[in-house]
Design an enzyme around this catalytic site. Structure first.
Site, PDB file in Angstrom:
ATOM      1  N   GLY A 125      -5.829  21.969 -13.814  1.00 58.00           N
ATOM      2  CA  GLY A 125      -4.929  21.853 -14.949  1.00 58.00           C
ATOM      3  C   GLY A 125      -5.646  21.211 -16.123  1.00 58.00           C
ATOM      4  O   GLY A 125      -6.752  20.683 -15.983  1.00 58.00           O
ATOM      5  N   GLY A 162      -6.176  18.693 -19.683  1.00 59.82           N
ATOM      6  CA  GLY A 162      -5.902  17.344 -20.166  1.00 59.82           C
ATOM      7  C   GLY A 162      -6.615  16.245 -19.405  1.00 59.82           C
ATOM      8  O   GLY A 162      -7.459  16.481 -18.532  1.00 59.82           O
ATOM      9  N   CYS A 177     -10.609  20.712  -9.411  1.00 62.21           N
ATOM     10  CA  CYS A 177     -10.727  20.423 -10.833  1.00 62.21           C
ATOM     11  C   CYS A 177      -9.891  19.182 -11.199  1.00 62.21           C
ATOM     12  O   CYS A 177     -10.257  18.071 -10.839  1.00 62.21           O
ATOM     13  CB  CYS A 177     -10.372  21.648 -11.660  1.00 62.21           C
ATOM     14  SG  CYS A 177     -11.024  21.580 -13.349  1.00 62.21           S
ATOM     15  N   GLN A 203     -10.047  15.122  -9.750  1.00 62.50           N
ATOM     16  CA  GLN A 203      -9.998  13.883 -10.524  1.00 62.50           C
ATOM     17  C   GLN A 203      -8.827  13.006 -10.093  1.00 62.50           C
ATOM     18  O   GLN A 203      -8.949  11.772 -10.016  1.00 62.50           O
ATOM     19  CB  GLN A 203      -9.914  14.219 -12.006  1.00 62.50           C
ATOM     20  CG  GLN A 203     -11.125  14.981 -12.529  1.00 62.50           C
ATOM     21  CD  GLN A 203     -10.846  15.738 -13.816  1.00 62.50           C
ATOM     22  OE1 GLN A 203      -9.836  15.510 -14.485  1.00 62.50           O
ATOM     23  NE2 GLN A 203     -11.737  16.664 -14.172  1.00 62.50           N
ATOM     24  N   ASN A 255     -14.600  24.568 -15.895  1.00 66.01           N
ATOM     25  CA  ASN A 255     -13.791  24.436 -17.113  1.00 66.01           C
ATOM     26  C   ASN A 255     -13.130  23.065 -17.112  1.00 66.01           C
ATOM     27  O   ASN A 255     -11.945  22.925 -16.838  1.00 66.01           O
ATOM     28  CB  ASN A 255     -12.744  25.547 -17.182  1.00 66.01           C
ATOM     29  CG  ASN A 255     -12.006  25.560 -18.506  1.00 66.01           C
ATOM     30  OD1 ASN A 255     -12.489  25.047 -19.507  1.00 66.01           O
ATOM     31  ND2 ASN A 255     -10.814  26.137 -18.522  1.00 66.01           N
ATOM     32  N   PHE A 266     -13.589  16.200 -18.161  1.00 64.96           N
ATOM     33  CA  PHE A 266     -13.622  14.860 -17.586  1.00 64.96           C
ATOM     34  C   PHE A 266     -14.350  14.911 -16.249  1.00 64.96           C
ATOM     35  O   PHE A 266     -14.472  15.977 -15.629  1.00 64.96           O
ATOM     36  CB  PHE A 266     -12.202  14.330 -17.386  1.00 64.96           C
ATOM     37  CG  PHE A 266     -11.473  14.046 -18.667  1.00 64.96           C
ATOM     38  CD1 PHE A 266     -11.430  12.774 -19.201  1.00 64.96           C
ATOM     39  CD2 PHE A 266     -10.841  15.078 -19.367  1.00 64.96           C
ATOM     40  CE1 PHE A 266     -10.764  12.518 -20.391  1.00 64.96           C
ATOM     41  CE2 PHE A 266     -10.181  14.835 -20.554  1.00 64.96           C
ATOM     42  CZ  PHE A 266     -10.152  13.551 -21.076  1.00 64.96           C
ATOM     43  N   HIS A 271     -14.515  25.557  -9.849  1.00 66.62           N
ATOM     44  CA  HIS A 271     -13.479  26.513  -9.455  1.00 66.62           C
ATOM     45  C   HIS A 271     -13.966  27.412  -8.318  1.00 66.62           C
ATOM     46  O   HIS A 271     -14.551  28.474  -8.556  1.00 66.62           O
ATOM     47  CB  HIS A 271     -13.039  27.345 -10.660  1.00 66.62           C
ATOM     48  CG  HIS A 271     -12.183  26.577 -11.609  1.00 66.62           C
ATOM     49  ND1 HIS A 271     -10.827  26.422 -11.431  1.00 66.62           N
ATOM     50  CD2 HIS A 271     -12.498  25.870 -12.716  1.00 66.62           C
ATOM     51  CE1 HIS A 271     -10.333  25.662 -12.397  1.00 66.62           C
ATOM     52  NE2 HIS A 271     -11.330  25.315 -13.184  1.00 66.62           N
ATOM     53  N   GLU A 278     -12.296  29.275  -6.497  1.00 63.83           N
ATOM     54  CA  GLU A 278     -11.545  30.538  -6.417  1.00 63.83           C
ATOM     55  C   GLU A 278     -12.103  31.592  -7.359  1.00 63.83           C
ATOM     56  O   GLU A 278     -11.736  32.762  -7.290  1.00 63.83           O
ATOM     57  CB  GLU A 278     -10.063  30.299  -6.740  1.00 63.83           C
ATOM     58  CG  GLU A 278      -9.713  30.195  -8.220  1.00 63.83           C
ATOM     59  CD  GLU A 278     -10.182  28.905  -8.877  1.00 63.83           C
ATOM     60  OE1 GLU A 278     -10.146  28.817 -10.110  1.00 63.83           O
ATOM     61  OE2 GLU A 278     -10.589  27.980  -8.148  1.00 63.83           O
TER      62      GLU A 278
END
Length: 283
Positions: free
Chosen positions: A153, A155, A180, A184, A222, A225, A265, A267
């Site tokens: 996701g 942000g 991803c 975190q 992608n 952070f 990622h 996938e």
């Protein structure tokens, strides 16, 4: 720098600019892209503004500065599903597919999940239930899952207190896999710190080194952070995967709990299948 106004290929049916106008897409030409690249390499990731109307340059800079900074930006509520759903052979469905009822259940916490993650889980033999981002850990466990996946996701992960708490609760009870943003969130749930990268990792062909065996995966990434591996409790996680470009943490496995986390990622298919072992390990 230059936009071709007169394409010469015999198969051409129009111009690039014409296609962009037809599709309502923005385009940019007439700038020194190499100078822009050098500027970003020195200053780091920056906010920007594209305008289709003639405006004063200072006004456009001010407009870019007024856009929200990524640090502290919580976006999971913007992109998550509104209602829970099941994943069926053709995509989201309201009722559980009858053919999946004897399969182990994975509950996916949706912070902006990519459908291909759900496809990969299904391919590994799971039935898949997707729930909104603010579903609590207790509510997830009430579904009696065999495993939980914390999705990708957008942000900054640190403002997502509700998601960190969910990660903290479920990871102590059932096998948990974070991808991803989910990676975190697991780092934060186990006491680590996250920080913003000067240059985010975007696109395909990012090399990731599995230090357990020296294998280099070609990956799709992608994120802006990263989890600070040094801030994790020493010895609690095996830090397994590292970026071949900047040396940041890309994957980790808990030493005593069935918890694993992947920053990129698995996938996606740039390798094309280098990273699929993450799903097999979760299974």
């Amino acid at each position: 720098r230059d936009l071709c106004e007169t394409p010469s290929n015999w198969r051409a049916t129009g111009t690039l600019a014409g296609l962009f106008c037809e599709q309502g897409l923005p385009g940019l030409s007439g700038i020194d892209t190499r100078a822009l690249t050098r500027h970003l390499r020195e200053a780091g990731t920056m906010r920007g503004c594209l305008s289709t109307v003639s405006q004063n340059a200072d006004e456009l800079v001010d407009k870019a500065r007024m856009s929200p900074r990524m640090v502290g930006l919580a976006l999971a509520d913007v992109v998550t599903c509104v209602e829970p759903y099941w994943w069926g052979a053709a995509g989201p469905v309201a009722t559980e597919p009858a053919a999946d009822r004897d399969k182990p259940l994975v509950v996916v916490c949706d912070f902006g999940v990519k459908y291909n993650i759900l496809r990969r889980l299904s391919a590994e033999g799971f039935r898949v239930r997707v729930v909104p981002a603010r579903t609590s850990g207790a509510e997830v466990l009430a579904l009696e899952p065999d495993g939980v996946l914390l999705s990708n996701g957008p942000g900054d992960p640190e403002p997502l207190d509700f998601a960190i708490e969910t990660a903290r609760v479920v990871s102590r009870q059932v096998p948990t896999f974070g991808i991803c943003l989910g990676h975190q969130l697991l780092g934060l749930a186990f006491g680590a710190r996250t920080r913003k990268l000067k240059f985010g990792h975007r696109g395909a062909n990012h090399p990731v080194i599995d230090r357990r065996n020296g294998v280099v995966e070609v990956t799709s990434q992608n994120h802006g952070f990263t989890v600070d591996g040094d801030s994790l409790t020493p010895g609690e996680f095996e830090l397994t995967h590292w970026s071949g470009n900047d040396g940041t943490l890309e994957g980790m496995v808990h030493r005593s709990l069935p918890v694993l986390a992947c920053q990129y990622h698995p996938e996606a298919s740039p390798g094309p299948h280098d990273s699929r072992p993450w799903f097999r390990a979760f299974a």
